[in-house]
Scaffold this motif. Structure first.
Motif, PDB file in Angstrom:
ATOM      1  N   ALA A  39      54.418  76.314 -32.902  1.00 50.49           N
ATOM      2  CA  ALA A  39      55.102  77.105 -31.879  1.00 50.49           C
ATOM      3  C   ALA A  39      56.545  77.388 -32.291  1.00 50.49           C
ATOM      4  O   ALA A  39      57.048  78.503 -32.115  1.00 50.49           O
ATOM      5  CB  ALA A  39      55.066  76.379 -30.533  1.00 50.49           C
ATOM      6  N   ALA A  40      57.208  76.388 -32.870  1.00 52.91           N
ATOM      7  CA  ALA A  40      58.584  76.593 -33.340  1.00 52.91           C
ATOM      8  C   ALA A  40      58.626  77.621 -34.457  1.00 52.91           C
ATOM      9  O   ALA A  40      59.556  78.439 -34.530  1.00 52.91           O
ATOM     10  CB  ALA A  40      59.175  75.264 -33.813  1.00 52.91           C
ATOM     11  N   LEU A  41      57.619  77.602 -35.332  1.00 55.69           N
ATOM     12  CA  LEU A  41      57.551  78.624 -36.385  1.00 55.69           C
ATOM     13  C   LEU A  41      57.346  80.016 -35.790  1.00 55.69           C
ATOM     14  O   LEU A  41      57.926  80.987 -36.274  1.00 55.69           O
ATOM     15  CB  LEU A  41      56.441  78.288 -37.379  1.00 55.69           C
ATOM     16  CG  LEU A  41      56.722  77.117 -38.317  1.00 55.69           C
ATOM     17  CD1 LEU A  41      55.473  76.765 -39.117  1.00 55.69           C
ATOM     18  CD2 LEU A  41      57.885  77.422 -39.238  1.00 55.69           C
ATOM     19  N   LEU A  42      56.535  80.119 -34.741  1.00 52.45           N
ATOM     20  CA  LEU A  42      56.353  81.409 -34.052  1.00 52.45           C
ATOM     21  C   LEU A  42      57.671  81.909 -33.483  1.00 52.45           C
ATOM     22  O   LEU A  42      58.040  83.069 -33.673  1.00 52.45           O
ATOM     23  CB  LEU A  42      55.311  81.275 -32.936  1.00 52.45           C
ATOM     24  CG  LEU A  42      55.198  82.482 -31.996  1.00 52.45           C
ATOM     25  CD1 LEU A  42      54.582  83.669 -32.730  1.00 52.45           C
ATOM     26  CD2 LEU A  42      54.406  82.120 -30.768  1.00 52.45           C
ATOM     27  N   PHE A  43      58.396  81.037 -32.812  1.00 47.94           N
ATOM     28  CA  PHE A  43      59.669  81.449 -32.218  1.00 47.94           C
ATOM     29  C   PHE A  43      60.712  81.734 -33.292  1.00 47.94           C
ATOM     30  O   PHE A  43      61.550  82.629 -33.143  1.00 47.94           O
ATOM     31  CB  PHE A  43      60.170  80.386 -31.235  1.00 47.94           C
ATOM     32  CG  PHE A  43      59.220  80.130 -30.088  1.00 47.94           C
ATOM     33  CD1 PHE A  43      58.420  81.140 -29.580  1.00 47.94           C
ATOM     34  CD2 PHE A  43      59.124  78.884 -29.520  1.00 47.94           C
ATOM     35  CE1 PHE A  43      57.541  80.920 -28.531  1.00 47.94           C
ATOM     36  CE2 PHE A  43      58.251  78.641 -28.472  1.00 47.94           C
ATOM     37  CZ  PHE A  43      57.456  79.658 -27.973  1.00 47.94           C
ATOM     38  N   TYR A  78      63.789  85.391 -27.045  1.00 49.91           N
ATOM     39  CA  TYR A  78      63.679  84.839 -25.700  1.00 49.91           C
ATOM     40  C   TYR A  78      62.503  85.449 -24.945  1.00 49.91           C
ATOM     41  O   TYR A  78      61.816  84.766 -24.192  1.00 49.91           O
ATOM     42  CB  TYR A  78      64.996  85.046 -24.944  1.00 49.91           C
ATOM     43  CG  TYR A  78      66.158  84.430 -25.682  1.00 49.91           C
ATOM     44  CD1 TYR A  78      66.371  83.059 -25.650  1.00 49.91           C
ATOM     45  CD2 TYR A  78      67.020  85.201 -26.457  1.00 49.91           C
ATOM     46  CE1 TYR A  78      67.405  82.477 -26.344  1.00 49.91           C
ATOM     47  CE2 TYR A  78      68.064  84.636 -27.160  1.00 49.91           C
ATOM     48  CZ  TYR A  78      68.257  83.269 -27.093  1.00 49.91           C
ATOM     49  OH  TYR A  78      69.275  82.693 -27.785  1.00 49.91           O
ATOM     50  N   VAL A  79      62.245  86.723 -25.164  1.00 51.26           N
ATOM     51  CA  VAL A  79      61.097  87.385 -24.531  1.00 51.26           C
ATOM     52  C   VAL A  79      59.795  86.789 -25.063  1.00 51.26           C
ATOM     53  O   VAL A  79      58.872  86.506 -24.288  1.00 51.26           O
ATOM     54  CB  VAL A  79      61.150  88.917 -24.755  1.00 51.26           C
ATOM     55  CG1 VAL A  79      59.865  89.583 -24.329  1.00 51.26           C
ATOM     56  CG2 VAL A  79      62.325  89.515 -24.004  1.00 51.26           C
ATOM     57  N   VAL A  80      59.713  86.583 -26.367  1.00 49.23           N
ATOM     58  CA  VAL A  80      58.515  85.960 -26.951  1.00 49.23           C
ATOM     59  C   VAL A  80      58.323  84.560 -26.372  1.00 49.23           C
ATOM     60  O   VAL A  80      57.198  84.167 -26.027  1.00 49.23           O
ATOM     61  CB  VAL A  80      58.612  85.915 -28.494  1.00 49.23           C
ATOM     62  CG1 VAL A  80      57.524  85.049 -29.094  1.00 49.23           C
ATOM     63  CG2 VAL A  80      58.559  87.312 -29.066  1.00 49.23           C
ATOM     64  N   THR A  81      59.413  83.815 -26.212  1.00 48.13           N
ATOM     65  CA  THR A  81      59.335  82.471 -25.638  1.00 48.13           C
ATOM     66  C   THR A  81      58.836  82.520 -24.203  1.00 48.13           C
ATOM     67  O   THR A  81      57.945  81.751 -23.814  1.00 48.13           O
ATOM     68  CB  THR A  81      60.718  81.800 -25.690  1.00 48.13           C
ATOM     69  OG1 THR A  81      61.167  81.774 -27.040  1.00 48.13           O
ATOM     70  CG2 THR A  81      60.658  80.390 -25.144  1.00 48.13           C
ATOM     71  N   ILE A  82      59.376  83.416 -23.407  1.00 47.05           N
ATOM     72  CA  ILE A  82      58.968  83.522 -22.007  1.00 47.05           C
ATOM     73  C   ILE A  82      57.501  83.916 -21.903  1.00 47.05           C
ATOM     74  O   ILE A  82      56.741  83.354 -21.109  1.00 47.05           O
ATOM     75  CB  ILE A  82      59.874  84.518 -21.253  1.00 47.05           C
ATOM     76  CG1 ILE A  82      61.263  83.915 -21.088  1.00 47.05           C
ATOM     77  CG2 ILE A  82      59.277  84.880 -19.899  1.00 47.05           C
ATOM     78  CD1 ILE A  82      62.304  84.890 -20.585  1.00 47.05           C
ATOM     79  N   ILE A  83      57.079  84.876 -22.715  1.00 44.27           N
ATOM     80  CA  ILE A  83      55.672  85.303 -22.688  1.00 44.27           C
ATOM     81  C   ILE A  83      54.756  84.147 -23.092  1.00 44.27           C
ATOM     82  O   ILE A  83      53.726  83.908 -22.448  1.00 44.27           O
ATOM     83  CB  ILE A  83      55.460  86.529 -23.592  1.00 44.27           C
ATOM     84  CG1 ILE A  83      56.139  87.755 -22.980  1.00 44.27           C
ATOM     85  CG2 ILE A  83      53.977  86.791 -23.812  1.00 44.27           C
ATOM     86  CD1 ILE A  83      56.192  88.956 -23.897  1.00 44.27           C
TER      87      ILE A  83
END
Length: 182
Positions: free
Chosen positions: A124-128, A155-160
């Motif tokens: 997940a950290a790699l995705l962000f 931040y949008v990717v994180t929220i989604i």
């Protein structure tokens, strides 16, 4: 300095990203692997998970809950300190006020999105991180998208990611609850 791992560093696309890094990055690969293995394959991991899920049951079988929590939070703090050292020494290169710019919340989102599992949280950290670097790349390429929207991308990717899966994810049952023996 960056250390390239021979052969692995030559793999297209992921080679330079994963295998041409500093010592701290390689150390963190090892730490993630050791913690993931230890969490699910050792007595320590079983006790740690028991203390997090049901501290009364752990206390009943003789585990010192408060001591276990203290030492494991200290271990987690040391691991987080290595991450902070990387951020200060390698990524940003200096220590300034508000240098993380909200990335701590993205790290928390990575843990939640990763379902409190070390390997999943790393992915997940790699995705962000990919979203952050995509924002930087699109800015450098001078895309017609306004810079304000580009700054919002990680931040949008994180929220989604978190909002889309938050209802399905359950954290440790006793997280944040003090244990009073009784």
């Amino acid at each position: 300095p960056r250390w390239e791992i021979p052969l692995l560093g030559d793999i297209p696309i992921i080679g330079p990203v994963l295998f041409n890094q500093t010592f701290i990055v390689y150390l963190m690969y090892a730490v993630v692997a050791v913690v993931a293995w230890g969490l699910y394959r050792t007595r320590w991991g079983l006790r740690l998970r028991a203390v997090g899920e049901h501290p009364q049951a752990a206390d009943t079988v003789g585990i010192n809950v408060n001591s276990s929590r203290f030492w494991n939070v200290s271990l987690a703090g040391a691991i987080a300190g290595i991450g902070g050292a990387y951020f200060t020494l390698v990524s940003v290169g200096q220590f300034t006020k508000e240098m993380t710019a909200g990335l701590g919340f993205i790290a928390l989102a990575a843990v939640i999105f990763g379902r409190w599992d070390p390997l999943r949280a790393t992915l997940a950290a790699l995705l962000f991180g990919f979203a952050t670097n995509l924002q930087n790349l699109l800015t450098v390429l001078r895309t017609p998208i306004p810079s304000e929207f580009m700054l919002m991308l990680p931040y949008v990717v994180t929220i989604i990611a978190v909002a889309g899966f938050a209802g399905q994810i359950r954290g440790p049952a006793a997280a944040g609850k003090p244990y009073i023996k009784g």
